[in-house]
Design an enzyme around this catalytic site. Sequence first.
Site, PDB file in Angstrom:
ATOM      1  N   CYS A 224      29.213  18.685   7.473  1.00  0.00           N
ATOM      2  CA  CYS A 224      29.807  16.835   7.385  1.00  0.00           C
ATOM      3  C   CYS A 224      31.018  17.781   7.815  1.00  0.00           C
ATOM      4  O   CYS A 224      31.681  18.080   6.967  1.00  0.00           O
ATOM      5  CB  CYS A 224      29.827  16.566   6.119  1.00  0.00           C
ATOM      6  SG  CYS A 224      30.434  15.058   6.250  1.00  0.00           S
TER       7      CYS A 224
ATOM      8  N   GLN B 276      30.590  35.234  16.026  1.00  0.00           N
ATOM      9  CA  GLN B 276      30.784  34.759  17.023  1.00  0.00           C
ATOM     10  C   GLN B 276      29.539  33.632  16.565  1.00  0.00           C
ATOM     11  O   GLN B 276      29.230  32.441  17.325  1.00  0.00           O
ATOM     12  CB  GLN B 276      31.450  34.094  18.007  1.00  0.00           C
ATOM     13  CG  GLN B 276      32.641  34.783  18.161  1.00  0.00           C
ATOM     14  CD  GLN B 276      33.408  35.641  19.223  1.00  0.00           C
ATOM     15  OE1 GLN B 276      33.944  35.045  20.089  1.00  0.00           O
ATOM     16  NE2 GLN B 276      33.225  36.620  19.608  1.00  0.00           N
TER      17      GLN B 276
ATOM     18  N   CYS C  77      25.318  12.790   5.146  1.00  0.00           N
ATOM     19  CA  CYS C  77      26.164  13.845   3.908  1.00  0.00           C
ATOM     20  C   CYS C  77      25.559  12.477   2.623  1.00  0.00           C
ATOM     21  O   CYS C  77      25.816  11.819   2.566  1.00  0.00           O
ATOM     22  CB  CYS C  77      27.388  14.056   3.910  1.00  0.00           C
ATOM     23  SG  CYS C  77      28.097  15.174   3.190  1.00  0.00           S
TER      24      CYS C  77
ATOM     25  N   HIS D 298      31.916  30.742  14.362  1.00  0.00           N
ATOM     26  CA  HIS D 298      31.486  29.243  15.320  1.00  0.00           C
ATOM     27  C   HIS D 298      30.130  28.469  14.359  1.00  0.00           C
ATOM     28  O   HIS D 298      29.255  28.337  14.993  1.00  0.00           O
ATOM     29  CB  HIS D 298      30.566  29.364  16.186  1.00  0.00           C
ATOM     30  CG  HIS D 298      31.841  30.401  17.337  1.00  0.00           C
ATOM     31  ND1 HIS D 298      32.353  30.675  18.634  1.00  0.00           N
ATOM     32  CD2 HIS D 298      33.155  30.159  17.184  1.00  0.00           C
ATOM     33  CE1 HIS D 298      33.164  31.030  19.345  1.00  0.00           C
ATOM     34  NE2 HIS D 298      34.138  30.790  18.044  1.00  0.00           N
TER      35      HIS D 298
ATOM     36  N   CYS E  19      28.492  11.575   1.207  1.00  0.00           N
ATOM     37  CA  CYS E  19      29.876  11.005   1.204  1.00  0.00           C
ATOM     38  C   CYS E  19      29.229  10.004   2.206  1.00  0.00           C
ATOM     39  O   CYS E  19      30.182   8.739   2.499  1.00  0.00           O
ATOM     40  CB  CYS E  19      30.870  12.041   2.069  1.00  0.00           C
ATOM     41  SG  CYS E  19      30.971  12.388   3.325  1.00  0.00           S
TER      42      CYS E  19
HETATM   43  P1  NAD Z   1      29.871  36.504  25.660  1.00  0.00           P
HETATM   44  O1  NAD Z   1      28.269  35.361  26.677  1.00  0.00           O
HETATM   45  O2  NAD Z   1      30.667  35.412  26.118  1.00  0.00           O
HETATM   46  O3  NAD Z   1      29.856  37.908  26.362  1.00  0.00           O
HETATM   47  C1  NAD Z   1      28.856  38.917  25.473  1.00  0.00           C
HETATM   48  C2  NAD Z   1      29.803  40.278  26.288  1.00  0.00           C
HETATM   49  O4  NAD Z   1      28.510  41.298  25.243  1.00  0.00           O
HETATM   50  C3  NAD Z   1      29.176  40.490  27.572  1.00  0.00           C
HETATM   51  O5  NAD Z   1      31.250  41.240  27.505  1.00  0.00           O
HETATM   52  C4  NAD Z   1      27.940  41.884  27.366  1.00  0.00           C
HETATM   53  O6  NAD Z   1      28.705  42.615  28.773  1.00  0.00           O
HETATM   54  C5  NAD Z   1      28.012  41.856  26.226  1.00  0.00           C
HETATM   55  N1  NAD Z   1      26.857  42.407  26.087  1.00  0.00           N
HETATM   56  C6  NAD Z   1      25.660  42.207  26.323  1.00  0.00           C
HETATM   57  N2  NAD Z   1      24.424  42.663  25.334  1.00  0.00           N
HETATM   58  C7  NAD Z   1      24.826  43.671  25.091  1.00  0.00           C
HETATM   59  C8  NAD Z   1      24.950  45.087  24.735  1.00  0.00           C
HETATM   60  N3  NAD Z   1      23.513  45.450  24.100  1.00  0.00           N
HETATM   61  N4  NAD Z   1      25.426  45.978  23.739  1.00  0.00           N
HETATM   62  C9  NAD Z   1      26.905  45.979  24.051  1.00  0.00           C
HETATM   63  N5  NAD Z   1      27.536  44.694  24.712  1.00  0.00           N
HETATM   64  C10 NAD Z   1      26.617  43.706  24.848  1.00  0.00           C
HETATM   65  O7  NAD Z   1      29.563  36.290  24.098  1.00  0.00           O
HETATM   66  P2  NAD Z   1      30.687  35.954  23.378  1.00  0.00           P
HETATM   67  O8  NAD Z   1      31.965  36.900  23.027  1.00  0.00           O
HETATM   68  O9  NAD Z   1      30.317  36.083  22.132  1.00  0.00           O
HETATM   69  O10 NAD Z   1      30.969  34.154  23.407  1.00  0.00           O
HETATM   70  C11 NAD Z   1      30.083  33.589  23.281  1.00  0.00           C
HETATM   71  C12 NAD Z   1      30.232  32.333  22.735  1.00  0.00           C
HETATM   72  O11 NAD Z   1      28.507  32.136  22.512  1.00  0.00           O
HETATM   73  C13 NAD Z   1      29.610  32.584  20.989  1.00  0.00           C
HETATM   74  O12 NAD Z   1      31.545  32.392  20.787  1.00  0.00           O
HETATM   75  C14 NAD Z   1      29.063  32.431  20.369  1.00  0.00           C
HETATM   76  O13 NAD Z   1      28.854  31.710  19.265  1.00  0.00           O
HETATM   77  C15 NAD Z   1      27.713  31.902  21.146  1.00  0.00           C
HETATM   78  N6  NAD Z   1      26.552  32.524  21.650  1.00  0.00           N
HETATM   79  C16 NAD Z   1      26.032  32.735  20.667  1.00  0.00           C
HETATM   80  C17 NAD Z   1      24.881  33.777  20.430  1.00  0.00           C
HETATM   81  C18 NAD Z   1      24.262  34.216  19.064  1.00  0.00           C
HETATM   82  O14 NAD Z   1      24.370  33.233  18.128  1.00  0.00           O
HETATM   83  N7  NAD Z   1      23.299  35.173  19.276  1.00  0.00           N
HETATM   84  C19 NAD Z   1      23.990  33.474  21.470  1.00  0.00           C
HETATM   85  C20 NAD Z   1      24.392  33.134  22.540  1.00  0.00           C
HETATM   86  C21 NAD Z   1      26.086  32.406  22.872  1.00  0.00           C
END
Ligand code: NAD
Length: 257
Positions: free
Chosen positions: A125, A99, A151, A117, A153
């Site tokens: 695009c 994600q 793009c 994501h 297109c």
């Molecule tokens: P979230 O923030 O909802 O949940 C993260 C989970 O990981 C929490 O339950 C937290 O307690 C746990 N956590 C944090 N650090 C940890 C570690 N070191 N070890 C184990 N667990 C740990 O994240 P999500 O479920 O991925 O959903 C959030 C959305 O936000 C995602 O869909 C993503 O696209 C986006 N996002 C991406 C990034 C990135 O690319 N690094 C950062 C923030 C949010």
Amino acid sequence: MAEVLANSVYAVALTGAGVSTESGIPDFRGPSGIWTRDPEAERRAYEVYDKFLRNPVEYWMESVKSPIRDAIERAEPNPSHYALAELEKMGILKCIITQNVDNLHQKSGSQNVIDFHGNVSKLRCLKCGRRYPRDMFDIPKILEEGKIPLCECKYPLKSDVVYFNEPIPQDVYTRSVEEVVKCDVMIVAGTSAVVYPAAQLPRIAKNKPLPASVVEINAEPTPLTVEGISDYFIQGKTGEVLPRIVEEVKKFLAKYK
Ligand code: NAD
């Protein structure tokens, strides 16, 4: 639990923001998450997709500079990413569905990664689905000329990142479900498992005719833990737990295979 992975035929992983916090990229909903500290930022995040659809020029003017993207581009993989890359090299992990948008699984050497994501390093695009490396475009210069990235297109490009209210690109969704249908073990690491449809994937894995074993690693319990979707729940930091699992799998393989 290592024997479950060592004996697996087709293991896949679903990862979330938690696997990248140890690279210095904050998550959204963890105790020091971006939205835990600033709930207003969550509200703004829900408006970005609509802004692109209504006014791509305004979208580009507002998103050309992004401290979060800068931080992501500077970040390096941590032991969580390297452990999963090693499991792939060992022939155990067949695919990572992430994600995260940060490209860190790819940077750590994982080959078969599905960016559920999207990925900050690409533009996409919405009309024809083509993707481009972001660095193909000198975006500040294009904006200065009063234009936006287009793009082939001729449709306006947006970041490949999937925003709230934006559908998951069909190619990505189809590939992800195909991987989940094939898997017999699913590692779920560092996700709060509340963002849909990503959170549906472990449920599909668990509820198919030949259910997969779901191994969850997270700092805190999630709905997957509470609802009994996870067969194993290992509480801790993914950067510590995943390398330990790799070592245990190696020991098991050396002893029994
Ligand atoms: P979230 O923030 O909802 O949940 C993260 C989970 O990981 C929490 O339950 C937290 O307690 C746990 N956590 C944090 N650090 C940890 C570690 N070191 N070890 C184990 N667990 C740990 O994240 P999500 O479920 O991925 O959903 C959030 C959305 O936000 C995602 O869909 C993503 O696209 C986006 N996002 C991406 C990034 C990135 O690319 N690094 C950062 C923030 C949010």
